[in-house]
Design a protein around this motif. Structure first.
Motif, short mmCIF file in Angstrom:
data_model
loop_
_atom_site.label_atom_id
_atom_site.label_comp_id
_atom_site.label_asym_id
_atom_site.label_seq_id
_atom_site.Cartn_x
_atom_site.Cartn_y
_atom_site.Cartn_z
N CYS A 113 0.80 -1.30 -0.10
CA CYS A 113 -0.03 0.13 -0.01
C CYS A 113 0.86 1.27 0.04
CB CYS A 113 -0.94 -0.31 1.22
SG CYS A 113 -2.22 1.27 1.23
N LEU A 114 1.88 1.26 0.81
CA LEU A 114 3.01 2.28 0.75
C LEU A 114 3.69 2.57 -0.38
CD1 LEU A 114 4.30 2.03 4.48
CD2 LEU A 114 2.83 3.90 3.78
N ASP A 115 4.08 1.62 -1.10
CA ASP A 115 4.60 1.79 -2.47
C ASP A 115 3.57 2.28 -3.37
OD1 ASP A 115 6.92 0.50 -1.85
OD2 ASP A 115 6.36 -1.54 -2.47
N LEU A 116 2.42 2.15 -3.33
CA LEU A 116 1.63 3.08 -4.29
C LEU A 116 1.41 4.35 -3.71
CD1 LEU A 116 -1.07 0.08 -4.80
CD2 LEU A 116 0.58 1.16 -6.63
N LEU A 117 1.35 4.55 -2.40
CA LEU A 117 1.19 6.09 -1.90
C LEU A 117 2.51 6.68 -2.33
CD1 LEU A 117 -0.80 7.61 -0.20
CD2 LEU A 117 0.68 6.86 1.66
N LYS A 118 3.65 6.11 -2.33
CA LYS A 118 4.98 6.81 -2.60
C LYS A 118 4.92 7.09 -4.14
CE LYS A 118 9.70 5.96 -2.90
NZ LYS A 118 10.74 4.85 -2.71
N LEU A 119 4.46 6.10 -5.14
CA LEU A 119 4.61 6.36 -6.45
C LEU A 119 3.15 5.80 -7.11
CD1 LEU A 119 6.70 7.00 -8.76
CD2 LEU A 119 7.15 4.41 -8.93
N PRO A 120 2.42 6.80 -7.18
CA PRO A 120 0.84 6.35 -7.62
C PRO A 120 1.07 5.70 -9.13
CG PRO A 120 1.05 8.65 -6.65
CD PRO A 120 2.37 8.18 -6.86
N ASP A 121 -0.18 4.69 -9.27
CA ASP A 121 -0.09 4.02 -10.53
C ASP A 121 -1.57 4.26 -11.03
OD1 ASP A 121 -0.74 1.71 -12.26
OD2 ASP A 121 1.00 0.47 -11.34
N SER A 122 -1.52 4.51 -12.41
CA SER A 122 -2.84 4.76 -12.86
C SER A 122 -3.90 3.60 -12.88
CB SER A 122 -2.74 5.19 -14.40
OG SER A 122 -1.97 4.33 -15.14
N ASN A 123 -3.25 2.30 -12.56
CA ASN A 123 -4.36 1.43 -12.62
C ASN A 123 -4.70 1.17 -10.95
OD1 ASN A 123 -4.11 0.21 -15.30
ND2 ASN A 123 -1.95 -0.12 -14.91
N TRP A 124 -4.41 1.86 -10.19
CA TRP A 124 -4.88 1.74 -8.77
C TRP A 124 -5.39 3.28 -8.29
CZ3 TRP A 124 -4.38 -2.54 -5.65
CH2 TRP A 124 -3.54 -3.58 -6.28
#
Length: 647
Positions: free
Chosen positions: A342-353
């Motif tokens: 979850c934190l990885d996506l918070l740090k580096l947002p992904d357009s698929n999430w």
């Protein structure tokens, strides 16, 4: 199953009359069953809408059992699971001339772990969380299923004593022979018909088939929930409360270094302070990178590395103590991995999430959470479930799958990734809606109803609701699309009613439903959980009021992101291809609460003036059951069956 002569679908359904008093052969049920059989025989995906009263569960079970193949039946609700297990499948066993086995399997976390329970009691001798009533249930239960409890066990306690795959000794466990979960797994292996829920079905798909035994045919009942449950199942979340539990576990179970845990606490304060300042709303989408996720990630990786480096050689290995400690470490690492994702996506947002933050409304204990949800799960469902190796055919069915448009199933097929040849059809309910019910649509001018988005709407709608309740003499479900609207209307209306009224939240859902069924002239105010999966037969329910068209909240992060993607793509229309089909599906569920048997009678009132003023309103009405329609409250008394109150 042995190779004996097998009856066909028609003769098997025909035998129901000898086992069900008052049963008559229903042509829609027979047609549905034959269509499902065709899907099974051709190996195609079946997609079917079956109106209330058809008997879709038996229509699907008959060709499934007659196929002599291994079948999985998946539902979204406990009530439908119980119908299959306690009513429909046992009935079918009486109809066919051969034996077959069936079983119910739930997710592992639904079963108590005997060894984990014993360890918890030993480690917490002064705890009052486990009382004699629970111990008595545990000693008598044959399933160890938490749903058997008629009292509530604190969630944090249940997480310590339920069956956990990451804290399992398997054959080395002293309680393995008595294990509730592995007992259920063994029954599932030998079952010809296995009943599960959508979440477990999807977990099995994600694991590559390591949770459920191999099966040939799949029946997905309440299939309209599949996309939402898949989205929730594959979401990741980190919260301030969860981090507190993680630190407590690492301290108590692993004796982790204080410095590592202090770093996590410090970094979590920094992260949630930033989020609290930037996202003050209850639920808000995060679109940019959050720099404070980086130190939090580093602290969690450090703790994870420390746990992995431990060999526990200094632990006195009595009663498998070393092995138990390794399992606890494995469980904590699994939690850390979910947080890291979850934190990885918070740090580096992904357009698929889709990333969003949410603040708890509980004033006694603040909790701030970050959730990462997949934007589109249709590909996963298509590749890992519908195209599962060894699966011959899948049938998806519900009372509310069809919407508006040239292909009424396009919205559903898109949401779950159905491609290729299908067998699809709609089967109308056998109920006579024209004579059993009326749809009341109050006009804006006649009843002074403003636009539902206006601040004064609920105040004016409450006046109409109160009048409707007077006409029906109570006996009403008043359904809302939001909790705030429910609370406001209940505050305005309840004290003025001459009938007993209660609202959702005053007691557990099942208790509230029991209260409604036994209380004369009762009025129940509810939100989402009372829009479906609830059945009240007879005159006890004569009025269903719906405050507005149930469009998704425009500020819901996942819905907002999906709308944006449709707008960017240009091929589809966000309103016509997402917003409207969702609202139609939801509204059909709410309307379906009224007529449950051929003798039911009553009124559905949808107060939203957009149904009569907007062009899409007519499309919505055409998708509802074919009720008589009126805009005049004077036409309603004949449908309330008030005479039954005096009989």
């Amino acid at each position: 199953m042995e190779n004996e002569s097998v009856p066909d679908v028609v003769s098997t359904l025909g035998m129901l009359a000898s086992h069900l008093p008052g049963y008559e052969m229903r042509l829609p049920q027979l047609a549905l069953s034959k269509s499902i059989e065709r899907a099974f025989l051709t190996g195609k995906t079946g997609i079917f809408e079956a109106g209330t009263g058809i008997g879709k569960s038996l229509a699907a079970l008959v060709p499934a059992v007659l196929s002599r193949k291994k079948v999985v039946v998946s539902t979204a609700t406990i009530s439908l699971q119980e119908q299959y297990i306690k009513k429909d499948i046992p009935l079918l066993q009486k109809l066919v001339p051969f034996e077959f086995n069936y079983a119910l399997l739930k997710g592992r976390g639904n079963y108590v772990g005997i060894r984990r329970f014993n360890d918890f009691v030993a480690e917490n001798p002064k705890s009052n969380a486990i009382d004699d009533e629970f111990v008595e249930w545990l000693n008598e239960s044959e399933t160890g299923d938490i749903s058997e409890l008629d009292f509530t066990l604190p969630g944090e306690i249940w997480q310590e004593i339920n069956s956990d795959g990451e804290d399992c000794l398997r054959q080395r466990c002293p309680n393995f022979s008595d294990c509730f979960y592995f007992g259920a797994r063994e029954a599932a292996e030998h079952a010809d018909i296995l009943v599960v829920n959508h979440n477990l079905l999807l977990v099995d798909a994600a694991s590559g088939g390591n949770v459920l035994p191999k099966y040939d045919l799949l029946i997905i009942d309440e299939a309209h929930h599949l996309n939402d449950i898949a989205t929730e199942a594959f979401s990741s979340q980190i919260s301030s409360r969860g981090l507190r539990r993680l630190r407590n576990k690492a301290t108590k179970q692993l004796n982790a270094p204080i410095k590592l845990l202090e770093d996590i606490e410090f970094d979590s304060h920094g992260l949630f302070h930033r989020l609290r300042n930037d996202f003050a709303f209850n639920k808000k989408r995060v679109r940019q990178s959050i720099a404070e996720a980086e130190p939090m990630l580093m602290s969690l990786h450090t703790l994870r590395g420390w746990i992995e480096s431990q060999d526990y050689e200094n632990v006195l290995d009595v009663d498998l103590a070393k092995e138990k400690l390794k399992l606890k470490a494995k469980s904590i690492i699994s939690t850390i991995d979910r947080y890291i994702k979850c934190l990885d996506l918070l740090k580096l947002p992904d357009s698929n999430w889709v990333i969003y933050v949410e603040q708890s409304t509980n004033p006694n204990h603040e909790n701030f959470s970050v959730t990462a949800s997949p934007l589109d799960v249709s590909g996963f469902i298509a590749d890992n479930l519908l195209a599962k190796a060894g699966l011959h055919s899948t049938v998806c069915m519900s009372a509310t799958l069809a919407t508006a448009g040239d292909d009424p199933f396009d919205y559903f097929k898109t949401s779950v990734g159905v491609i290729g040849p299908v067998v699809q059809d709609k089967f109308q309910s056998p109920f006579d809606y024209k004579h059993q019910s009326v749809l009341f649509l109050p006009g804006r001018k006649s009843y002074n109803l403003p636009n539902p988005n206006d601040a004064g709407y609920i105040t004016e709608a409450s006046r109409v609701i109160e009048h409707l309740i007077e006409l029906s003499h109570g006996r009403a479900f008043i359904l809302f699309t939001s909790r705030s609207a429910l609370f406001r209307a209940f505050e305005i209306i309840s004290k003025r009613l001459p009938y007993e009224a209660r609202r959702q939240g005053e007691m557990p859902r099942n208790k509230l439903l029991e209260w409604f069924k036994v209380t004369p002239n009762a009025v129940l105010f509810g939100t989402s959980s009372f829009w479906e999966g609830v059945s009240v037969d007879g005159d006890q329910l004569s009025l269903v009021v719906i405050d507005r068209i149930p469009f998704q909240a425009p500020d819901d992060p996942i819905y907002e992101a999906r709308c944006e993607r449709l707008k960017e793509g240009g091929e589809k229309n966000w309103f016509g291809d997402l917003a409207l089909p969702y609202a139609i599906t939801r509204l059909k569920q709410g309307v379906g609460r009224l007529i449950r048997t051929q003798s039911d009678k009553g009124v559905v009132a949808i107060l939203d003036p957009r149904l009569t003023e907007k062009a899409y309103g007519q499309k919505i009405i055409e998708c509802l059951p074919p009720m008589s329609v009126t805009h005049n409250m004077q036409d309603l008394p004949d449908f309330f069956n008030v005479n039954s109150l005096n009989s």
